[in-house]
Write a protein that holds these residues in place. Structure first.
Motif, mmCIF file in Angstrom:
data_model
loop_
_atom_site.group_PDB
_atom_site.id
_atom_site.type_symbol
_atom_site.label_atom_id
_atom_site.label_comp_id
_atom_site.label_asym_id
_atom_site.label_seq_id
_atom_site.Cartn_x
_atom_site.Cartn_y
_atom_site.Cartn_z
ATOM 1 N N ARG A 1 -5.485 11.313 1.719
ATOM 2 C CA ARG A 1 -6.048 12.031 2.861
ATOM 3 C C ARG A 1 -6.184 13.495 2.495
ATOM 4 N N GLU B 1 -13.437 6.435 3.948
ATOM 5 C CA GLU B 1 -13.275 5.443 5.001
ATOM 6 C C GLU B 1 -13.328 6.039 6.403
ATOM 7 N N GLY C 1 -9.872 5.585 0.417
ATOM 8 C CA GLY C 1 -9.111 4.409 0.033
ATOM 9 C C GLY C 1 -9.625 3.798 -1.256
ATOM 10 N N LYS D 1 0.832 -1.197 0.000
ATOM 11 C CA LYS D 1 0.000 0.000 0.000
ATOM 12 C C LYS D 1 0.870 1.252 0.000
ATOM 13 N N SER E 1 0.327 5.973 -0.225
ATOM 14 C CA SER E 1 -0.588 7.113 -0.226
ATOM 15 C C SER E 1 -0.127 8.103 -1.292
ATOM 16 N N GLU F 1 -4.172 5.233 -0.761
ATOM 17 C CA GLU F 1 -4.921 6.095 0.143
ATOM 18 C C GLU F 1 -4.650 7.558 -0.197
ATOM 19 N N ARG G 1 -3.402 -1.264 -2.360
ATOM 20 C CA ARG G 1 -4.201 -0.183 -1.750
ATOM 21 C C ARG G 1 -3.513 1.156 -1.972
ATOM 22 N N ILE H 1 -10.135 10.216 5.211
ATOM 23 C CA ILE H 1 -9.331 9.181 4.567
ATOM 24 C C ILE H 1 -10.146 8.557 3.445
#
Length: 187
Positions: free
Chosen positions: A131, A151, A171, A91, A93, A129, A127, A169
């Protein structure tokens, strides 16, 4: 040099030291605009930009992320990057910012889409992400437009000059992204 073409006007390029002055000028010109949601703006100097680029080049060399300049009509318009790749859990971000004059052109949505494709199909991550500050509607619009799942919220996730802001958040899982790409009208 690592470079990805989005369309005839827009491409992503690995941030290198040769872009430091242009990146500094953009962030300095848009300092008031960027300061609303970015905590690093007041500390921006040409030296800090160079340090930021060197730090991210090391992360890239260590296979732990990348920072890319977003170039629109051959001018730097902002930045986007994969941060802290967690290879064990597959994962990462995405973080991004765009200069004020480049807002509303669909640039960031296209840049995010390309980077998400890269994360899932080249890096084989599971994954991604994103933010965004709870009330930063422009930033939140990107994952919402790309059909990320909201999420939840992390309370007081970031200190922004004189107050804390909550982060929402978002995802996306590889299987959901692939289904969405195969059936874009189903969403």
């Amino acid at each position: 040099m690592l470079s990805y073409k989005i369309n005839d006007d827009t491409q992503l390029k690995l941030l290198e030291l040769r872009y430091a002055e242009e990146l500094y000028k953009l962030s300095d010109k848009d300092r008031v605009y960027l300061r609303e949601w970015l905590p690093w703006v007041d500390a921006t100097s040409i030296e800090n930009i160079k340090n930021f680029i060197q730090f991210n080049l090391k992360a890239f060399a260590d296979n732990n992320g990348m920072s890319l300049g977003i170039f629109y009509k051959d001018k730097i318009a902002g930045c986007i990057g994969l941060h802290n790749i967690d290879w064990g859990n597959r994962k990462t971000s995405i973080g991004y910012w765009l200069g004020n004059e480049y807002q509303g052109l669909g640039i960031m949505t296209k840049a995010c889409k390309l980077l998400i494709d890269y994360a899932f199909n080249e890096l084989m991550l599971n994954r991604v992400e994103i933010r965004a500050a709870e009330f930063n509607m422009k930033s939140r619009a990107i994952p919402e437009r790309l059909k990320f799942m909201n999420e939840g919220k992390v309370r007081q996730a970031e200190w922004l000059y004189d107050h804390f802001v909550d982060h929402v958040i978002f995802g996306m899982l590889k299987e959901d992204w692939n289904k969405q790409q195969l059936n874009p009208n189903d969403n």
